[in-house]
Design a protein around this motif. Sequence first.
Motif, mmCIF file in Angstrom:
data_model
loop_
_atom_site.group_PDB
_atom_site.id
_atom_site.type_symbol
_atom_site.label_atom_id
_atom_site.label_comp_id
_atom_site.label_asym_id
_atom_site.label_seq_id
_atom_site.Cartn_x
_atom_site.Cartn_y
_atom_site.Cartn_z
ATOM 1 N N ARG A 60 -5.954 -4.026 -8.530
ATOM 2 C CA ARG A 60 -6.810 -4.420 -7.422
ATOM 3 C C ARG A 60 -6.704 -3.401 -6.272
ATOM 4 N N THR A 61 -6.120 -3.743 -5.165
ATOM 5 C CA THR A 61 -6.107 -2.818 -4.022
ATOM 6 C C THR A 61 -4.724 -2.265 -3.707
ATOM 7 N N ALA A 62 -3.687 -2.730 -4.373
ATOM 8 C CA ALA A 62 -2.331 -2.287 -4.016
ATOM 9 C C ALA A 62 -1.879 -1.067 -4.816
ATOM 10 N N TYR A 63 -2.423 -0.885 -6.016
ATOM 11 C CA TYR A 63 -1.886 0.181 -6.879
ATOM 12 C C TYR A 63 -2.130 1.562 -6.292
ATOM 13 N N THR A 64 -3.177 1.715 -5.478
ATOM 14 C CA THR A 64 -3.464 3.037 -4.920
ATOM 15 C C THR A 64 -2.468 3.406 -3.819
ATOM 16 N N TRP A 65 -2.180 2.473 -2.907
ATOM 17 C CA TRP A 65 -1.227 2.833 -1.857
ATOM 18 C C TRP A 65 0.177 2.959 -2.424
ATOM 19 N N LEU A 66 0.496 2.168 -3.446
ATOM 20 C CA LEU A 66 1.798 2.314 -4.099
ATOM 21 C C LEU A 66 1.934 3.700 -4.748
ATOM 22 N N THR A 67 0.866 4.132 -5.419
ATOM 23 C CA THR A 67 0.884 5.463 -6.029
ATOM 24 C C THR A 67 1.020 6.544 -4.972
ATOM 25 N N GLY A 68 0.263 6.398 -3.884
ATOM 26 C CA GLY A 68 0.347 7.377 -2.805
ATOM 27 C C GLY A 68 1.755 7.510 -2.261
ATOM 28 N N VAL A 69 2.427 6.386 -2.085
ATOM 29 C CA VAL A 69 3.789 6.406 -1.554
ATOM 30 C C VAL A 69 4.745 7.056 -2.556
ATOM 31 N N VAL A 70 4.641 6.677 -3.829
ATOM 32 C CA VAL A 70 5.539 7.244 -4.846
ATOM 33 C C VAL A 70 5.364 8.761 -4.952
ATOM 34 N N ILE A 71 4.103 9.213 -5.018
ATOM 35 C CA ILE A 71 3.845 10.653 -5.149
ATOM 36 C C ILE A 71 4.161 11.382 -3.842
ATOM 37 N N GLY A 72 3.725 10.818 -2.720
ATOM 38 C CA GLY A 72 3.945 11.469 -1.432
ATOM 39 C C GLY A 72 5.416 11.635 -1.108
ATOM 40 N N LEU A 73 6.197 10.555 -1.262
ATOM 41 C CA LEU A 73 7.634 10.654 -0.989
ATOM 42 C C LEU A 73 8.340 11.511 -2.040
ATOM 43 N N GLY A 74 7.802 11.507 -3.254
ATOM 44 C CA GLY A 74 8.399 12.345 -4.297
ATOM 45 C C GLY A 74 8.306 13.818 -3.968
#
Length: 527
Positions: A330-344
């Motif tokens: 739905r709408t959470a998977y995109t911000w979760l991905t952004g955080v995982v990749i961005g912080l990575g």
Amino acid sequence: MTTTAHPRRIVAGDVNGLFGLVVDNLSILAFVATALVGFFGFPAEVLFTHMFPGSALGVLVGNLIYTRMARSLARRTGRDDVTAMPLGLDAPTSIGMALLVLGPAFVKFKQGGMDEHAAAIATWHLGMAALVVMGVLKFVLSFFGDAVQRAVPRAGLLGSIAGIALVLMGFFPLVEILRHPIVGLAGLGIVFYALIARGRLPGNLPGVLVAIVVGAALYYGLGAAGLGAPGFHAPAAPTWRFALPWPNLGFVDGLPLVVPYLPLVLPFGLLMVIGGINVTESARAAGDDYSTRDILLTEAFSTLVAGVCGGVVQTTPYIGQPAYKAMGARTAYTWLTGVVIGLGGVFGYLSNLIELLPLPVLAPILVYVAITITTQAFEATPQRHYAAVVFAFFPAVARMVAIKLGDPGVVPPDRFAELFARADHGLPELATIVVLGNGFIITSMIWAGYAAALIDGRLPRAAVFLAAGGVLTLFGLIHSVDPNGALYLPWNLSGLGATLAGQFAAAYGVLALLTLALTPFNRETKG
């Protein structure tokens, strides 16, 4: 459809979407790293601490904006089944940047007398400048996307990107697979079974995950036992890397350096605009009506942010939005991905994962993506234009051959120069191959556009494509007579270069006139 939406809630489908989107981005970063470090000898520390953090930041920024857009749509419509548009690093252009721009530029800088570190920093600045150029182009074209899409037929747009996929994204990784055949073919078999044949795996595990785990187990297990292919490397100890992607003016230093690569960089940006239009339509068909302009502006903005902050890989909305909707995201998977990749990118765990996964393990995923992109070029193109799509592949094949022949380990520089100038019957064979491959993306668009217009009986339109090809040839935007693909002014050419450019440009002009001369006869046939 429900009347009360809860757009901020994380649902199970978001976890599935998170895994799929993270793996997509990780695979692309891994190939870029392997291509630059493994193929061209680029310093890993510069890649991981200068290039990757900014590239990852672009993914974070774009996905946060797309998440906000999805939640806004959910509130406006009162629906709780809205799926956010996924954003990530673009596979074909990322691979093209690594193999055609960044890697060759690094080698060229070293050959010009720079030490390794200075050459790496110059390459980094060039990559930043390329991203800023693409971001500006995408920003401008976001207001004219529909007009661009009408001007270039799908056969030209999809055929050119399929050419990249087939010969660069597919063939080169396939060679890496066969250099470690046990590891590579096992992973490729799992990818084919799970993703192409749609076979079921135990526990419904994702095919990409299983292929990576099996490939890594075989690579390290056989290698430790002395049964693997030559070149096995034991896993290195994780390296702590912390790098904040601060804005900097490195892209300004890179602007003069990026000029010779504009025939590659500009089509990369153009393709992403068209892709953004297509994916927005795809999401609309799946029930989520996003503004095409907002999707494109977000893509341009995230690319600009990445470029200004040190990134070298552009972002794009992914074509799989309906697939993520089908898996329940739905709408959470995109911000979760952004955080995982961005912080990575900031804390370095992405680089640690990439260093643990050798190319033979990841290459099967790239081959699958290449096959998918090539297949889509035919599926999304009218059948009558199939010949135009195939015609678009040939310049990419020439570029692949030129890359291999231009490798000093394959053909020494003095031998290359000799063959480039040797003429027996007609123009020198090697020169013809190199000239055909230079600017191949734009060439593919022109060739396919010409063929599609011809097939549709629109001969004046076909002649326009040819005339454009002739003009672009004179300035080296396509068919550059410089072996490195540099641009030039036609009146500055002399010798073999002037002959090559003149012959190619004249060929386009003659064919354009011939096409126009046939127009009256074509009307009689159609009548």
